[in-house]
Enzyme design. Structure first.
Site, mmCIF file in Angstrom:
data_model
loop_
_atom_site.group_PDB
_atom_site.id
_atom_site.type_symbol
_atom_site.label_atom_id
_atom_site.label_comp_id
_atom_site.label_asym_id
_atom_site.label_seq_id
_atom_site.Cartn_x
_atom_site.Cartn_y
_atom_site.Cartn_z
ATOM 1 N N TYR A 159 0.816 -1.222 0.000
ATOM 2 C CA TYR A 159 0.000 0.000 0.000
ATOM 3 C C TYR A 159 0.847 1.268 0.000
ATOM 4 O O TYR A 159 0.463 2.276 -0.590
ATOM 5 C CB TYR A 159 -0.957 0.019 1.199
ATOM 6 N N GLU A 198 2.683 -28.954 19.198
ATOM 7 C CA GLU A 198 1.943 -28.743 17.953
ATOM 8 C C GLU A 198 0.602 -28.053 18.176
ATOM 9 O O GLU A 198 0.299 -27.052 17.532
ATOM 10 C CB GLU A 198 1.707 -30.072 17.218
ATOM 11 N N ASP A 205 2.223 -34.482 16.513
ATOM 12 C CA ASP A 205 1.507 -35.684 16.101
ATOM 13 C C ASP A 205 2.432 -36.663 15.390
ATOM 14 O O ASP A 205 3.396 -36.261 14.732
ATOM 15 C CB ASP A 205 0.386 -35.327 15.109
#
Lengths: 378, 378
Positions: free
Chosen positions: A105, A204, A256
């Site tokens: 911008y 996680e 995981d």
């Protein structure tokens, strides 16, 4: 607020950033004064120009360079590169920063060299970042900040920040935030630390972080817990890296047991990613080791009936890692773990430990794992 | 850590939660003792059973009920409902909690009534939550916590939490976190507050939050800033609601000027969402008003050349809102604003203000808007 010594490293790097920008701009200027067309040399940011050095511990940019010369067709991008460097210089001088979106911008007032789309400003920012990285300067030191904040932190850690208006030191005691946490800022460059912790535990999921925080696991385990929330953001990675470097702390990852956890979350934290090699040297955490959940944990902790079948995507990701991922290929322990997972045909989430009771993870799993940190995957 | 009076409201609600669970279980038991088949009455959770009451300020669940009777075909879901209620009771008693994912895993030891997929446990949890909501109890009071943490907070606010182990009060000074912030925990029920702020500023993007925080906007503007990060999570909504209720603070929203910002982010914060009507009474923030960016701001602040054309999705979303959204339809100011945006054919992001300089938002835009809070959209 308490007083502390000024953060010299930070302002040294600011001086280095300004010197770099001035030297490039100075060369461009001198070439023009000589009546010649100027150019800027930029590192090539492609996978061809990436190497993995096990000693250094991260994917690294090679020596290939591209030259952005001033020609009729490059006049716009050449000017944009210089203006973006001038913006960076101005932000360093005024102790300010801009997100990628803001940078886009800002250009709206640059007349003909305004960016039409953010993808243009991002590409040029990446070029400048790659150039700066060869001098040991990160994007954050150029004052271009990521949009995403970092994860949450709690535990035996005092973060020492400063009041930007007065320069006074501000101390944040991460052991004293109750069920809340410290949200890592978009740039961690200026932070220093004080800690009695023995390690950093990078987690996680947000749910697991909240469990360990609410039960003050960090108090008994003498550690700092950090929520990654999936693949860690730049801010989280940089924060963990600085914390680990400055305080000489090991980093254990609790993720995981699936190919995404191994090769996306953990691998990104530890060695970085292939398509952003110019930033890995700042963001990767070579000290990281994988606590779990491992395929062997599924057996050792009786999680078989709380697993899920590997999907086709899981299997493909695992096979790709075995074939193509230089980090995996360099570590026989990881090859064995991934092969074991493929052979078992299942994945397991860290929440699966709740099968044995909500706080089994705190009372059994983590303590049992932490007595044998040498057994963690590399 | 400082001592404070115990949080009586919190434990009163715990007693209410246990009483509710015991009364339902007691009825089931009594029916069985009478030799009859038991049933449980649950509110219908569908859009047909939702009303919008402008006075109350949120979408609300209607009076329709469904009956879960014990039959051969419902034996499993009936048992699951009771076991999940027992889990909730046990968590209240042990001051613990579980995420939706953990709840699913806990069931792995329930034998034949284990959940095969999380979608099953979620549906039953929603039923129990809807039932509890009719008694003024939220999911968090049942100790089912969302996976996502809340946004970041900074400014003139002291959050008063407690050490779960000792019950001691813990005070977090959100004006003293440097460039970092306070990360809202998954449940805010037990928090109390102390503040001199005059309003809460809820901000859509992380980048804008970091800007206002680094420049300590909250210090000069005497406010509390909260990062929503897009559509606010349950935790963020509940935190803002409690803060606003308990401290009687207005909430001003600083969001992109586009249909998603109006009808997803702002509308969800203020009145809730149609497909979760049973929780809106706890999560919506009826005090919220829309500071900007408005379509008129694009004109007033000269942002025309920093806008983007409305996409087909934007236009469809705006037209749907004008036709079907009871909240929009109830407010002529919103109808006019959305029509103006459609007529202009463009949207504008809050970062677009950077066109006038990075800190134009702090030095000009926000001060000019804040002198006329009555002019904010409802």
């Amino acid at each position: 607020m308490k007083k502390s010594s000024p953060e010299t490293t930070h302002s040294d790097l600011d001086t280095k950033t300004i010197t770099l920008i001035e030297s490039i701009a100075g060369e461009v200027r001198a070439t023009i004064d000589d009546g010649k067309l100027p150019d800027i040399k930029l590192p090539v940011r492609s996978l061809d120009n990436v190497t993995y050095d096990e000693g250094k511990g991260y994917f690294e940019l090679g020596d290939a360079r591209k030259t952005r010369s001033l020609t009729v067709s490059t006049a716009r991008s050449f000017a944009q590169t210089l203006r973006l460097m001038a913006t960076s210089r101005s932000m360093v001088e005024h102790d300010d920063f801009a997100t990628k979106r803001e940078v886009y911008y800002i250009s709206k007032n640059w007349g003909d060299c305004r960016f039409d789309e953010q993808v243009e400003s991002d590409a040029i920012m990446d070029d400048i970042e790659a150039m700066a990285s060869m001098q040991g300067l990160s994007r954050e030191q150029l004052r271009f900040y990521p949009e995403s904040h970092g994860g949450s932190v709690a535990g035996l850690l005092t973060v020492i920040d400063r009041n930007p208006a007065t320069g006074e030191a501000i101390e944040i005691d991460c052991a004293n935030l109750g069920s809340g946490a410290y949200s890592i800022p978009r740039s961690a460059e200026h932070l220093t630390f004080r800690t009695d912790a023995q390690f950093v535990l990078a987690i996680e999921t947000g749910g697991m972080f909240q469990r360990l925080n609410n039960h003050r696991f960090w108090e008994t385990a003498r550690c700092i817990i950090v929520e990654m929330g999936g693949v860690p953001t730049r801010a989280t990675r940089r924060f963990i890296r600085l914390l680990s470097d400055k305080q000489n702390l090991p980093v254990y990852c609790f993720v995981d047991c699936d190919p995404y956890g191994f090769t996306n979350i953990y691998r990104t934290l530890k060695v970085g990613s292939g398509n952003a090699a110019h930033i890995n040297r700042f963001l990767c955490v070579p000290q990281a080791r994988f606590l779990g959940v491992t395929p062997q944990d599924i057996v050792d902790f009786g999680l078989e009936d709380a697993t899920h079948k590997l999907t086709a995507t899981d299997i493909k990701r695992a096979q790709d890692a075995l074939r193509n991922d230089p980090f995996i290929i360099a570590h026989s322990e990881w090859i064995a773990a991934i092969k074991q997972m493929l052979q078992m045909g299942v994945r397991a989430e860290q929440q699966a430990l709740a099968k044995w009771g909500l706080n089994y993870v705190i009372d059994d799993y983590l303590p049992r794992k932490l007595v044998n940190t040498k057994g963690f995957l590399p």
